[in-house]
Design a protein around this motif. Sequence first.
Motif, PDB file in Angstrom:
ATOM      1  N   ILE A  95     -23.628  -9.586 -47.068  1.00 34.72           N
ATOM      2  CA  ILE A  95     -24.156  -8.386 -47.732  1.00 34.72           C
ATOM      3  C   ILE A  95     -23.665  -8.317 -49.176  1.00 34.72           C
ATOM      4  CG2 ILE A  95     -23.979  -5.862 -47.777  1.00 34.72           C
ATOM      5  CD1 ILE A  95     -24.034  -5.998 -44.674  1.00 34.72           C
ATOM      6  N   LEU A  96     -22.387  -8.585 -49.390  1.00 38.17           N
ATOM      7  CA  LEU A  96     -21.855  -8.576 -50.756  1.00 38.17           C
ATOM      8  C   LEU A  96     -22.511  -9.656 -51.606  1.00 38.17           C
ATOM      9  CD1 LEU A  96     -18.036  -8.004 -50.084  1.00 38.17           C
ATOM     10  CD2 LEU A  96     -19.678  -6.354 -51.000  1.00 38.17           C
ATOM     11  N   ASP A  97     -22.833 -10.793 -50.997  1.00 39.47           N
ATOM     12  CA  ASP A  97     -23.483 -11.887 -51.726  1.00 39.47           C
ATOM     13  C   ASP A  97     -24.846 -11.493 -52.276  1.00 39.47           C
ATOM     14  OD1 ASP A  97     -21.454 -13.703 -51.522  1.00 39.47           O
ATOM     15  OD2 ASP A  97     -22.288 -14.754 -49.781  1.00 39.47           O
ATOM     16  N   THR A  98     -25.495 -10.514 -51.669  1.00 40.14           N
ATOM     17  CA  THR A  98     -26.819 -10.109 -52.151  1.00 40.14           C
ATOM     18  C   THR A  98     -26.749  -9.490 -53.538  1.00 40.14           C
ATOM     19  OG1 THR A  98     -26.753  -7.881 -51.151  1.00 40.14           O
ATOM     20  CG2 THR A  98     -27.606  -9.680 -49.786  1.00 40.14           C
ATOM     21  N   PHE A  99     -25.552  -9.078 -53.952  1.00 42.44           N
ATOM     22  CA  PHE A  99     -25.400  -8.474 -55.281  1.00 42.44           C
ATOM     23  C   PHE A  99     -25.001  -9.496 -56.345  1.00 42.44           C
ATOM     24  CE2 PHE A  99     -24.556  -5.074 -52.240  1.00 42.44           C
ATOM     25  CZ  PHE A  99     -25.346  -4.045 -52.728  1.00 42.44           C
ATOM     26  N   VAL A 100     -24.699 -10.752 -55.928  1.00 44.38           N
ATOM     27  CA  VAL A 100     -24.212 -11.765 -56.865  1.00 44.38           C
ATOM     28  C   VAL A 100     -25.247 -12.112 -57.921  1.00 44.38           C
ATOM     29  CG1 VAL A 100     -23.458 -14.171 -57.052  1.00 44.38           C
ATOM     30  CG2 VAL A 100     -22.556 -12.709 -55.234  1.00 44.38           C
ATOM     31  N   ALA A 101     -26.517 -12.059 -57.571  1.00 43.72           N
ATOM     32  CA  ALA A 101     -27.574 -12.450 -58.503  1.00 43.72           C
ATOM     33  C   ALA A 101     -27.714 -11.499 -59.684  1.00 43.72           C
ATOM     34  CB  ALA A 101     -28.904 -12.542 -57.771  1.00 43.72           C
ATOM     35  N   GLY A 102     -26.941 -10.426 -59.707  1.00 44.56           N
ATOM     36  CA  GLY A 102     -26.960  -9.528 -60.852  1.00 44.56           C
ATOM     37  C   GLY A 102     -27.734  -8.250 -60.630  1.00 44.56           C
ATOM     38  N   ALA A 103     -28.218  -8.026 -59.419  1.00 47.49           N
ATOM     39  CA  ALA A 103     -28.950  -6.790 -59.140  1.00 47.49           C
ATOM     40  C   ALA A 103     -28.004  -5.601 -59.249  1.00 47.49           C
ATOM     41  CB  ALA A 103     -29.575  -6.855 -57.746  1.00 47.49           C
ATOM     42  N   GLY A 104     -28.390  -4.594 -60.002  1.00 48.83           N
ATOM     43  CA  GLY A 104     -27.537  -3.421 -60.157  1.00 48.83           C
ATOM     44  C   GLY A 104     -27.376  -2.657 -58.862  1.00 48.83           C
ATOM     45  N   SER A 105     -28.442  -2.558 -58.108  1.00 48.84           N
ATOM     46  CA  SER A 105     -28.397  -1.854 -56.828  1.00 48.84           C
ATOM     47  C   SER A 105     -29.467  -2.420 -55.905  1.00 48.84           C
ATOM     48  CB  SER A 105     -28.617  -0.351 -57.033  1.00 48.84           C
ATOM     49  OG  SER A 105     -29.912  -0.105 -57.571  1.00 48.84           O
ATOM     50  N   ARG A 106     -29.260  -2.213 -54.609  1.00 47.74           N
ATOM     51  CA  ARG A 106     -30.229  -2.688 -53.626  1.00 47.74           C
ATOM     52  C   ARG A 106     -30.405  -1.644 -52.533  1.00 47.74           C
ATOM     53  NH1 ARG A 106     -31.950  -7.692 -54.386  1.00 47.74           N
ATOM     54  NH2 ARG A 106     -30.620  -9.308 -55.316  1.00 47.74           N
ATOM     55  N   SER A 107     -31.610  -1.603 -51.991  1.00 51.68           N
ATOM     56  CA  SER A 107     -31.878  -0.694 -50.878  1.00 51.68           C
ATOM     57  C   SER A 107     -31.451  -1.356 -49.575  1.00 51.68           C
ATOM     58  CB  SER A 107     -33.368  -0.361 -50.815  1.00 51.68           C
ATOM     59  OG  SER A 107     -34.121  -1.515 -50.464  1.00 51.68           O
ATOM     60  N   LEU A 108     -31.353  -0.540 -48.529  1.00 53.26           N
ATOM     61  CA  LEU A 108     -31.033  -1.056 -47.215  1.00 53.26           C
ATOM     62  C   LEU A 108     -32.059  -2.110 -46.784  1.00 53.26           C
ATOM     63  CD1 LEU A 108     -29.491  -0.947 -44.513  1.00 53.26           C
ATOM     64  CD2 LEU A 108     -30.953   0.976 -43.856  1.00 53.26           C
ATOM     65  N   ALA A 109     -33.331  -1.829 -47.051  1.00 54.91           N
ATOM     66  CA  ALA A 109     -34.395  -2.770 -46.680  1.00 54.91           C
ATOM     67  C   ALA A 109     -34.248  -4.090 -47.440  1.00 54.91           C
ATOM     68  CB  ALA A 109     -35.762  -2.148 -46.958  1.00 54.91           C
ATOM     69  N   ASP A 110     -33.883  -4.025 -48.736  1.00 50.88           N
ATOM     70  CA  ASP A 110     -33.679  -5.242 -49.536  1.00 50.88           C
ATOM     71  C   ASP A 110     -32.580  -6.116 -48.927  1.00 50.88           C
ATOM     72  OD1 ASP A 110     -35.595  -4.537 -51.387  1.00 50.88           O
ATOM     73  OD2 ASP A 110     -34.149  -3.607 -52.766  1.00 50.88           O
ATOM     74  N   ILE A 111     -31.464  -5.462 -48.612  1.00 49.90           N
ATOM     75  CA  ILE A 111     -30.308  -6.204 -48.087  1.00 49.90           C
ATOM     76  C   ILE A 111     -30.641  -6.833 -46.739  1.00 49.90           C
ATOM     77  CG2 ILE A 111     -27.918  -5.983 -47.315  1.00 49.90           C
ATOM     78  CD1 ILE A 111     -27.629  -3.682 -49.353  1.00 49.90           C
ATOM     79  N   ALA A 112     -31.326  -6.075 -45.886  1.00 49.89           N
ATOM     80  CA  ALA A 112     -31.700  -6.594 -44.572  1.00 49.89           C
ATOM     81  C   ALA A 112     -32.633  -7.799 -44.710  1.00 49.89           C
ATOM     82  CB  ALA A 112     -32.368  -5.496 -43.749  1.00 49.89           C
ATOM     83  N   LYS A 113     -33.573  -7.722 -45.645  1.00 52.31           N
ATOM     84  CA  LYS A 113     -34.526  -8.819 -45.843  1.00 52.31           C
ATOM     85  C   LYS A 113     -33.822 -10.067 -46.366  1.00 52.31           C
ATOM     86  CE  LYS A 113     -38.812 -10.003 -48.271  1.00 52.31           C
ATOM     87  NZ  LYS A 113     -39.872  -9.498 -49.200  1.00 52.31           N
ATOM     88  N   ILE A 114     -32.937  -9.900 -47.328  1.00 50.34           N
ATOM     89  CA  ILE A 114     -32.255 -11.043 -47.936  1.00 50.34           C
ATOM     90  C   ILE A 114     -31.309 -11.720 -46.948  1.00 50.34           C
ATOM     91  CG2 ILE A 114     -30.633 -11.757 -49.736  1.00 50.34           C
ATOM     92  CD1 ILE A 114     -31.807  -9.470 -51.455  1.00 50.34           C
ATOM     93  N   THR A 115     -30.572 -10.916 -46.184  1.00 51.52           N
ATOM     94  CA  THR A 115     -29.578 -11.471 -45.258  1.00 51.52           C
ATOM     95  C   THR A 115     -30.182 -11.907 -43.930  1.00 51.52           C
ATOM     96  OG1 THR A 115     -29.071  -9.269 -44.373  1.00 51.52           O
ATOM     97  CG2 THR A 115     -27.744 -10.067 -46.242  1.00 51.52           C
ATOM     98  N   GLY A 116     -31.345 -11.357 -43.608  1.00 48.10           N
ATOM     99  CA  GLY A 116     -31.939 -11.652 -42.306  1.00 48.10           C
ATOM    100  C   GLY A 116     -31.306 -10.871 -41.173  1.00 48.10           C
ATOM    101  N   LEU A 117     -30.490  -9.876 -41.519  1.00 48.60           N
ATOM    102  CA  LEU A 117     -29.835  -9.049 -40.506  1.00 48.60           C
ATOM    103  C   LEU A 117     -30.685  -7.818 -40.194  1.00 48.60           C
ATOM    104  CD1 LEU A 117     -26.219  -9.119 -42.010  1.00 48.60           C
ATOM    105  CD2 LEU A 117     -27.024 -10.417 -40.023  1.00 48.60           C
ATOM    106  N   ALA A 118     -30.506  -7.297 -38.977  1.00 42.86           N
ATOM    107  CA  ALA A 118     -31.219  -6.080 -38.589  1.00 42.86           C
ATOM    108  C   ALA A 118     -30.687  -4.886 -39.378  1.00 42.86           C
ATOM    109  CB  ALA A 118     -31.048  -5.833 -37.097  1.00 42.86           C
TER     110      ALA A 118
END
Length: 245
Positions: free
Chosen positions: A16-39
């Motif tokens: 989940i923390l890795d999803t912010f490495v690309a420089g995104a200032g903020s992410r939604s719950l749906a964004d994080i779930a999609k990127i990580t593949g987690l429910a």
Amino acid sequence: MPKTQGVAAVQRALAILDTFVAGAGSRSLADIAKITGLAKPTVMRSLVSLDEAGYVVRLSDGRYALGAKTFQLGTTYRANFNLEQHVLPVLQRLSQETLESSAFHVRERDSRLCLFRVDSPQLVRDVARPTNLAPLDLTSTGQVLRTARWADRTDGGVQVFVSSGIYDAVTASLSTAVFGHDGALVGAMTVSGPIERIRQADLQALASRLTDASYRLSLVLGAPLPREVGVPRIISLPSAETGSS
């Protein structure tokens, strides 16, 4: 010995923390779930724990951003980062593998500075002192420091420059770039030795060992590299014998 398995909950939190490495200032719950593949429920539980620990913060619009704790970790890392302890082991291994001298140079305006160096174990070898300031010349090292760009890594393979008889009449060298965070050029890694020995060597094998070493160091320095090292693309520079330097 079988590889020790990590803790699943920790691995999810790190993903989940890795999803912010690309420089995104903020992410939604749906964004994080999609990127990580987690429910989403799994992501939500991890975010609650990360929020409580200060590693993420929930914004007023419901999105998530990195918290102050991650900034503190980054500040501590930078304050305690010792380049020598990362570079020297890589150079030592490179010299053991190639039986030639290896060095790490950085650019200082229009000069190159040798920060670290490991001499060849052979009696006949290229010898120089670390911290020597030399011109940003047309040696393989100088060429890397003058021209290497992050985009070069994906344009026809990893560039390895080869030069001979330029800095001095009896030495040849191979150099490639070392990158860091955001693909910034950090320095040049070089293997050097007597001209005749380098000429008789398998250049492709030497270049492969060099690019493997630069890849390992670049990863440590934060370069966003792919899993594969990449095939070295050897670029031979004009030698002093041809009237060029």
